[in-house]
Design a protein around this motif. Structure first.
Motif, PDB file in Angstrom:
ATOM      1  N   PRO A   1       0.825  -1.204   0.000  1.00 37.30           N
ATOM      2  CA  PRO A   1       0.000   0.000   0.000  1.00 37.30           C
ATOM      3  C   PRO A   1       0.862   1.258   0.000  1.00 37.30           C
ATOM      4  O   PRO A   1       1.930   1.286   0.602  1.00 37.30           O
ATOM      5  CB  PRO A   1      -0.791  -0.122   1.309  1.00 37.30           C
ATOM      6  CG  PRO A   1       0.032  -1.011   2.174  1.00 37.30           C
ATOM      7  CD  PRO A   1       0.690  -1.975   1.238  1.00 37.30           C
ATOM      8  N   THR A   2       0.420   2.253  -0.744  1.00 35.60           N
ATOM      9  CA  THR A   2       1.155   3.509  -0.780  1.00 35.60           C
ATOM     10  C   THR A   2       1.218   4.098   0.627  1.00 35.60           C
ATOM     11  O   THR A   2       0.211   4.226   1.309  1.00 35.60           O
ATOM     12  CB  THR A   2       0.456   4.508  -1.716  1.00 35.60           C
ATOM     13  OG1 THR A   2       0.399   3.941  -3.012  1.00 35.60           O
ATOM     14  CG2 THR A   2       1.207   5.819  -1.763  1.00 35.60           C
ATOM     15  N   SER A   3       2.410   4.449   1.073  1.00 39.88           N
ATOM     16  CA  SER A   3       2.539   5.114   2.365  1.00 39.88           C
ATOM     17  C   SER A   3       3.697   6.084   2.300  1.00 39.88           C
ATOM     18  O   SER A   3       4.659   5.880   1.562  1.00 39.88           O
ATOM     19  CB  SER A   3       2.750   4.103   3.500  1.00 39.88           C
ATOM     20  OG  SER A   3       3.937   3.374   3.301  1.00 39.88           O
ATOM     21  N   LEU A   4       3.585   7.163   3.067  1.00 43.50           N
ATOM     22  CA  LEU A   4       4.638   8.173   3.161  1.00 43.50           C
ATOM     23  C   LEU A   4       5.008   8.309   4.628  1.00 43.50           C
ATOM     24  O   LEU A   4       4.133   8.418   5.484  1.00 43.50           O
ATOM     25  CB  LEU A   4       4.146   9.505   2.592  1.00 43.50           C
ATOM     26  CG  LEU A   4       3.731   9.508   1.117  1.00 43.50           C
ATOM     27  CD1 LEU A   4       3.086  10.839   0.746  1.00 43.50           C
ATOM     28  CD2 LEU A   4       4.933   9.247   0.215  1.00 43.50           C
ATOM     29  N   THR A   5       6.300   8.313   4.917  1.00 45.46           N
ATOM     30  CA  THR A   5       6.736   8.333   6.316  1.00 45.46           C
ATOM     31  C   THR A   5       7.824   9.364   6.569  1.00 45.46           C
ATOM     32  O   THR A   5       8.634   9.216   7.482  1.00 45.46           O
ATOM     33  CB  THR A   5       7.243   6.943   6.738  1.00 45.46           C
ATOM     34  OG1 THR A   5       8.313   6.544   5.869  1.00 45.46           O
ATOM     35  CG2 THR A   5       6.130   5.906   6.690  1.00 45.46           C
TER      36      THR A   5
ATOM     37  N   PRO B   1      -0.343  12.672   5.012  1.00 44.84           N
ATOM     38  CA  PRO B   1      -1.325  13.176   5.978  1.00 44.84           C
ATOM     39  C   PRO B   1      -0.998  12.786   7.414  1.00 44.84           C
ATOM     40  O   PRO B   1      -0.323  11.793   7.679  1.00 44.84           O
ATOM     41  CB  PRO B   1      -2.614  12.480   5.526  1.00 44.84           C
ATOM     42  CG  PRO B   1      -2.131  11.148   5.002  1.00 44.84           C
ATOM     43  CD  PRO B   1      -0.751  11.371   4.426  1.00 44.84           C
ATOM     44  N   ILE B   2      -1.486  13.603   8.322  1.00 39.20           N
ATOM     45  CA  ILE B   2      -1.649  13.209   9.720  1.00 39.20           C
ATOM     46  C   ILE B   2      -3.156  13.172   9.936  1.00 39.20           C
ATOM     47  O   ILE B   2      -3.822  14.208   9.897  1.00 39.20           O
ATOM     48  CB  ILE B   2      -0.990  14.202  10.695  1.00 39.20           C
ATOM     49  CG1 ILE B   2       0.522  14.249  10.469  1.00 39.20           C
ATOM     50  CG2 ILE B   2      -1.301  13.809  12.146  1.00 39.20           C
ATOM     51  CD1 ILE B   2       1.238  15.284  11.311  1.00 39.20           C
TER      52      ILE B   2
ATOM     53  N   ILE C   1      -4.609   1.416   3.830  1.00 37.08           N
ATOM     54  CA  ILE C   1      -4.438   2.254   2.640  1.00 37.08           C
ATOM     55  C   ILE C   1      -3.199   3.141   2.727  1.00 37.08           C
ATOM     56  O   ILE C   1      -3.020   4.045   1.915  1.00 37.08           O
ATOM     57  CB  ILE C   1      -5.695   3.100   2.361  1.00 37.08           C
ATOM     58  CG1 ILE C   1      -6.071   3.967   3.563  1.00 37.08           C
ATOM     59  CG2 ILE C   1      -6.853   2.222   1.943  1.00 37.08           C
ATOM     60  CD1 ILE C   1      -7.248   4.892   3.309  1.00 37.08           C
ATOM     61  N   GLY C   2      -2.340   2.878   3.731  1.00 38.03           N
ATOM     62  CA  GLY C   2      -1.049   3.560   3.771  1.00 38.03           C
ATOM     63  C   GLY C   2      -0.948   4.734   4.710  1.00 38.03           C
ATOM     64  O   GLY C   2       0.117   5.356   4.807  1.00 38.03           O
ATOM     65  N   ILE C   3      -2.006   5.077   5.412  1.00 34.37           N
ATOM     66  CA  ILE C   3      -1.941   6.172   6.387  1.00 34.37           C
ATOM     67  C   ILE C   3      -1.166   5.689   7.609  1.00 34.37           C
ATOM     68  O   ILE C   3      -1.468   4.626   8.157  1.00 34.37           O
ATOM     69  CB  ILE C   3      -3.356   6.632   6.787  1.00 34.37           C
ATOM     70  CG1 ILE C   3      -4.082   7.234   5.581  1.00 34.37           C
ATOM     71  CG2 ILE C   3      -3.307   7.646   7.929  1.00 34.37           C
ATOM     72  CD1 ILE C   3      -5.577   7.410   5.785  1.00 34.37           C
ATOM     73  N   ARG C   4      -0.181   6.447   8.031  1.00 33.81           N
ATOM     74  CA  ARG C   4       0.658   6.029   9.145  1.00 33.81           C
ATOM     75  C   ARG C   4       0.588   6.983  10.338  1.00 33.81           C
ATOM     76  O   ARG C   4       0.746   6.548  11.482  1.00 33.81           O
ATOM     77  CB  ARG C   4       2.124   5.901   8.696  1.00 33.81           C
ATOM     78  CG  ARG C   4       2.347   4.767   7.684  1.00 33.81           C
ATOM     79  CD  ARG C   4       2.120   3.417   8.318  1.00 33.81           C
ATOM     80  NE  ARG C   4       2.302   2.303   7.375  1.00 33.81           N
ATOM     81  CZ  ARG C   4       1.309   1.709   6.734  1.00 33.81           C
ATOM     82  NH1 ARG C   4       0.049   2.117   6.910  1.00 33.81           N
ATOM     83  NH2 ARG C   4       1.539   0.712   5.908  1.00 33.81           N
ATOM     84  N   ASN C   5       0.382   8.266  10.102  1.00 30.79           N
ATOM     85  CA  ASN C   5       0.377   9.251  11.189  1.00 30.79           C
ATOM     86  C   ASN C   5      -1.047   9.473  11.693  1.00 30.79           C
ATOM     87  O   ASN C   5      -1.944   9.784  10.908  1.00 30.79           O
ATOM     88  CB  ASN C   5       0.944  10.589  10.700  1.00 30.79           C
ATOM     89  CG  ASN C   5       2.294  10.428  10.033  1.00 30.79           C
ATOM     90  OD1 ASN C   5       3.202   9.817  10.578  1.00 30.79           O
ATOM     91  ND2 ASN C   5       2.430  10.980   8.831  1.00 30.79           N
ATOM     92  N   ILE C   6      -1.234   9.293  13.002  1.00 22.44           N
ATOM     93  CA  ILE C   6      -2.551   9.473  13.617  1.00 22.44           C
ATOM     94  C   ILE C   6      -2.430  10.448  14.780  1.00 22.44           C
ATOM     95  O   ILE C   6      -1.533  10.304  15.631  1.00 22.44           O
ATOM     96  CB  ILE C   6      -3.107   8.134  14.153  1.00 22.44           C
ATOM     97  CG1 ILE C   6      -3.246   7.097  13.035  1.00 22.44           C
ATOM     98  CG2 ILE C   6      -4.444   8.355  14.871  1.00 22.44           C
ATOM     99  CD1 ILE C   6      -4.310   7.404  12.010  1.00 22.44           C
TER     100      ILE C   6
END
Length: 313
Positions: A11-15, A85-86, A109-114
């Motif tokens: 899954p696409t993710s940005l970190t 995103p966060i 779906i690749g969201i990492r920051n919460i």
């Protein structure tokens, strides 16, 4: 037309935000509201102006209890366009089943920051007769994220289809009138696994300095000072009246009222505050409701380099 294609294997993710936080860089985030309706065009337009200027873009979750698009979906749309995103998740509208379900979906779906939030009370918003859920609050939500990251759910039942890898953060209000309450809650959020903190908007930087020296010292986690763009004296007075827990001092309101160009003066105030924050903490969280496009100019006025030119400290 937006079509979100999900590769379940990769899954696409940005970190970059997590990487910069752990490297000790000066962090820059900015807040963008999801659309009120089905068209994300304006949200995307505002977020696109922040590319290269911020490490990540916060997507709010019904801020002030005002109805907006689901933050997980809005965050996914940003991710699809190469914007990290966060994703804010508030406990106001979901029970523990719904919260965990949304966190699993966000991860898939690749969201990492919460950013884990309790959420503003429903009486502050545009659906004042609805029921707030508040099955959990922000500390317990952080604890849930810890469990999910370790491969179990709220009840310690194993996640058969894999653990999550979320980077959780929390809100903090250094201007809270109860100093002991602020310290206790900050320490509880640290213990619950918060990896970064974004503050409410700051207007008293002496109090922020005291918070950094007396409470946050030695915590090892980045604190981002909330910087708000005041567009006019009327705008500042509205925020004082309508946003819970905010108290904008009269000298800022007077400065805006006396300015020939209140918006330009508001930008100068924000840039000055960014410069002060640089001396006190590890980042800034920029808020410029409906004028997010001005954030790059404010950062330039403050002498802050684009994020791809920053070096580790």
């Amino acid at each position: 037309m937006l079509i979100f294609m999900l590769d379940t294997q990769n899954p696409t993710s940005l970190t970059s935000f997590r990487t910069a936080a752990k490297a000790g860089q000066f962090l820059i985030t900015a807040e963008v509201a999801p659309p009120k309706g089905g068209n994300p065009e304006h949200m995307l337009k505002m977020a696109a102006t922040l590319k290269g200027r911020v490490h990540a873009v916060n997507i709010t979750d019904g801020s002030r209890a005002v109805l907006r698009m689901c933050p997980v979906v809005a965050s996914a749309i940003l991710l699809q366009h190469g914007i990290e995103p966060i994703c804010q998740i508030a406990c106001r509208d979901r029970n523990r089943i719904g919260l965990q379900a949304d966190l699993m979906g966000a991860h898939a779906i690749g969201i990492r920051n919460i950013l884990a939030l309790t959420g503003d009370p429903v009486k502050a918003g545009d659906h004042t007769d609805c029921k707030g859920v508040f099955d959990l609050e922000s500390v317990r939500l952080l604890q849930v994220i810890q469990k999910l990251n370790h491969g179990v759910d709220y009840n310690d039942t194993p996640l058969n289809d894999g653990a999550l890898d979320l980077f959780p953060g929390a809100a903090v209000d250094p201007q809270c009138p109860s100093w002991s309450g602020l310290q206790k809650r900050f320490e509880r959020k640290l213990e619950a696994g918060a990896q970064f903190f974004q503050s409410q908007l700051i207007t008293d930087f002496e109090i922020l300095e005291k918070f950094m020296d007396k409470i946050a010292v030695g915590c090892g986690k980045p604190i981002l000072a909330g910087i708000f763009l005041f567009k006019s004296a009327k705008n500042a007075q509205f925020i004082n009246r309508c946003v819970p827990g905010v108290n904008i001092p009269q000298h800022i309101i007077d400065r805006l009222a006396q300015a020939k160009d209140p918006l330009e003066e508001g930008m100068k105030i924000a840039a000055e505050q960014v410069q002060i924050a640089q001396q006190l903490c590890q980042g800034v969280h920029m808020m410029a409701v409906k004028r997010e496009d001005l954030i790059p100019q404010i950062l330039e006025m403050a002498g802050v380099a684009p994020v791809n030119q920053m070096v580790s400290v």
